[in-house]
Write an enzyme that holds these catalytic residues in place. Structure first.
Site, PDB file in Angstrom:
ATOM      1  N   HIS A 266       0.098  -4.295 -75.212  1.00 46.21           N
ATOM      2  CA  HIS A 266       0.783  -5.060 -76.262  1.00 46.21           C
ATOM      3  C   HIS A 266       0.919  -3.633 -78.008  1.00 46.21           C
ATOM      4  O   HIS A 266       0.636  -4.545 -79.222  1.00 46.21           O
ATOM      5  CB  HIS A 266       0.921  -6.089 -76.400  1.00 46.21           C
ATOM      6  N   ASP A 330      -3.800 -10.348 -73.218  1.00 50.57           N
ATOM      7  CA  ASP A 330      -2.727 -10.974 -71.898  1.00 50.57           C
ATOM      8  C   ASP A 330      -1.939  -9.938 -71.794  1.00 50.57           C
ATOM      9  O   ASP A 330      -1.900  -8.428 -72.146  1.00 50.57           O
ATOM     10  CB  ASP A 330      -1.581 -11.944 -72.762  1.00 50.57           C
ATOM     11  N   GLU A 331      -1.215 -10.108 -70.663  1.00 49.42           N
ATOM     12  CA  GLU A 331      -0.302  -8.834 -69.950  1.00 49.42           C
ATOM     13  C   GLU A 331      -0.180  -7.857 -70.202  1.00 49.42           C
ATOM     14  O   GLU A 331       0.434  -6.284 -70.157  1.00 49.42           O
ATOM     15  CB  GLU A 331       1.109  -9.151 -70.761  1.00 49.42           C
ATOM     16  N   THR A 332      -1.604  -6.745 -70.078  1.00 46.11           N
ATOM     17  CA  THR A 332      -1.753  -5.787 -69.931  1.00 46.11           C
ATOM     18  C   THR A 332      -1.945  -5.077 -68.272  1.00 46.11           C
ATOM     19  O   THR A 332      -2.865  -5.011 -66.986  1.00 46.11           O
ATOM     20  CB  THR A 332      -3.007  -5.397 -70.141  1.00 46.11           C
ATOM     21  N   GLU A 363      -5.985 -14.203 -69.309  1.00 48.94           N
ATOM     22  CA  GLU A 363      -6.435 -13.202 -68.538  1.00 48.94           C
ATOM     23  C   GLU A 363      -7.338 -12.596 -68.822  1.00 48.94           C
ATOM     24  O   GLU A 363      -8.327 -12.041 -67.779  1.00 48.94           O
ATOM     25  CB  GLU A 363      -5.685 -11.749 -68.570  1.00 48.94           C
TER      26      GLU A 363
END
Length: 521
Positions: A266, A330-332, A363
């Site tokens: 992000h 998150d969301e890497t 995560e």
């Protein structure tokens, strides 16, 4: 006095049904035929959200609040601060001395729990007593709901309320990175939170679409990285003075600001500002105005990246008097698991080195931040994440429960909702309300849940009115999840009390969604 709704911690669901009976009766008597005192006739219904522990109806007359009713403080600066803010909220004058009116009394020996309060009302006035300033303020928010406005005056019936929260952390998050919101607009969101006794504002300050907080050692973060938002709008950012103003406004309402710098993914806006954060061979970063996730990353193998992390964490930590900083995680999707974990371990160490406890998304469980925010809905929670989260909880990480299938306010109410997304499924008001944070993840040790956080992501939300349409009525639902003991809660009780809140929202000029399942008046 006659115990009207004996919501003590040993009476369970039976209490909730009594509360619903009182709420549904509207202007009927709250008590009829009590053995320990005369009935209270023509009493107004008690429709407080979140549901208090104990409400006891009195035998005396009601107290009428007019535009000249004084608000007084006793016990020092914390009492004065609570009285001053609530007086402004109620459009009433403050006064010194003694006499009838509304009094906030700080008493270290009050016997109330942390953040708890006792509210007593009768014909001579209203007294709110607590051992801390937060309890006084929350008693004032309950008073706001008790007052019945008829255009000329307001009345508070004779009663006593004893109340305290279930969880110490009761949060509401706001994404100002996808769409930017001004200081005044964030303050309005704080007002909505404060009415329902939330005490943490999680500001998502950085994402692919924009970097929203000034860092003097890295000026391009805002001169370049703040100029975009979803849909191609102008974006924006907070100066240090802006951010301090938000912190002060929140603190006056007993809300602690938790800033988030989302790393190592992000991060497109940061990389556009400082291209050297990318790894050799990565695609050239360009300003991004879409809503996709998982494509960006800072280069975790460069020492210069960690100097950047130290710079931005130091700057934001210095501006933030609260104990927490959120470092994302998150969301890497473009980092190998080992590289991700190595980065998060170092980033968490940086946050702690600057005097903060570190929050991270679930995560990052393997790296055991101080507070681990659980966001995955159950149907997307992998066994690996569950194992890592429960292991982290057993080793001391506290859990902040924000599962998207209950606590994400940007998800559509149902198929007819025009705003929001639905990747976590539809989240109606009952879905937001009817869950237990302590048992959401089986296998977590007792006492590991520190609290609950509702979150409002803004991929599709660009105005304060749109924020309200998605937050109201679900924000109060999450407030009761966080405040009221599980065994005292039931949807049938809550839905009636929630419907009565529209009177107060309308008085504030707030808009809301008449979502299905609520008996709107």
């Amino acid at each position: 006095m006659c115990t009207m709704v004996p919501m003590n911690r040993s009476r369970g669901r039976r209490v909730g049904r009594a509360a619903v009976a009182g709420a549904a009766a509207a202007l009927m008597a709250l008590v009829a035929g009590c053995s320990d005192g005369p009935a209270v006739s023509k009493a107004r219904a008690i429709t407080i959200v979140p549901l208090p522990d104990v409400v006891t109806a009195g035998s005396g007359g009601s107290f009428t609040v007019t535009a000249s009713t004084p608000v007084r403080a006793k016990g020092g600066a914390d009492a004065q601060a609570a009285a001053s803010v609530v007086a402004v909220q109620l459009h009433l004058p403050t006064a010194g001395g003694s006499g009838s009116g509304i009094t906030f009394r700080l008493d270290p020996a009050a016997g109330t729990r942390p953040e708890g309060y006792r509210l007593t009302s009768g014909s001579s006035g209203v007294l709110i007593t607590a051992r801390d300033g937060a309890g006084l303020f929350y008693g004032g928010q309950t008073l706001r709901q008790l007052l019945v406005v008829d255009g000329r005056s307001s009345t508070v019936q004779s009663l006593q309320i004893d109340d305290s929260p279930r969880y110490a952390y009761r949060g509401a998050g706001l994404d100002v990175a996808r769409h930017f919101f001004t200081v005044a607009q964030v303050e309005q969101y704080i007002d909505e939170m404060a009415l329902y006794k939330f005490n943490h504002l999680h500001l998502h300050l950085t994402d692919d679409q924009g970097w929203r907080i000034a860092v003097s050692s890295r000026p391009r973060l805002t001169s370049v990285g703040a100029g975009t938002e979803v849909g191609g709008g102008p974006g924006g950012s907070y100066t240090a003075a802006d951010y301090r103003a938000i912190v002060r406004y929140a603190a006056a309402r007993h809300v602690t600001v938790v800033p988030e710098l989302d790393l190592p993914g992000h991060t497109n806006a940061a990389i556009v500002s400082y291209p050297e954060l990318a790894c050799p061979g990565d695609p050239t970063a360009v300003p991004y105005t879409g809503i996709g996730v998982g494509f960006s990353r800072v280069c975790t193998s460069k020492e210069s990246t960690y100097r950047f992390v130290d710079d931005v964490v130091a700057a934001v930590a210095e501006l933030t008097p609260g104990p927490l900083i959120h470092l994302g995680g998150d969301e890497t999707k473009t980092l190998a698991p080992a590289d991700y974990q190595a980065f998060m371990r170092r980033a968490i160490a940086v946050g702690r080195a600057h005097g903060k406890q570190v929050v991270a998304w679930d995560e990052a469980a393997a790296d055991r931040p101080d507070l681990l925010q659980v966001w995955h809905p159950q149907n997307q929670m992998t066994s690996e994440v569950v194992t890592d989260v429960t292991a982290a909880a057993r080793h001391g990480s506290k859990l902040l429960m924000s599962p998207a299938d209950h606590a994400y306010l940007d998800q559509k109410y149902d198929a007819s909702t025009s705003l929001g997304l639905d990747w976590a499924g539809f989240v109606g008001v009952e879905q937001s309300y009817d869950w237990n944070p302590d048992t959401y993840l089986p296998g977590t040790p007792a006492g590991s849940v520190a609290g609950v956080e509702a979150f409002l992501w803004t991929e599709t939300l660009g105005t304060p009115q749109q924020l309200q349409l998605m937050a109201l009525p679900r924000l109060p639902a999450l407030a009761e999840v966080a405040w009221t003991p599980q065994r005292l809660r039931s949807w049938s009780d809550f839905s009636i009390r929630l419907a009565a809140q529209t009177r107060l929202w309308q008085a504030q000029g707030w808009t809301y969604t008449r979502a299905a399942g609520v008996p709107w008046q």
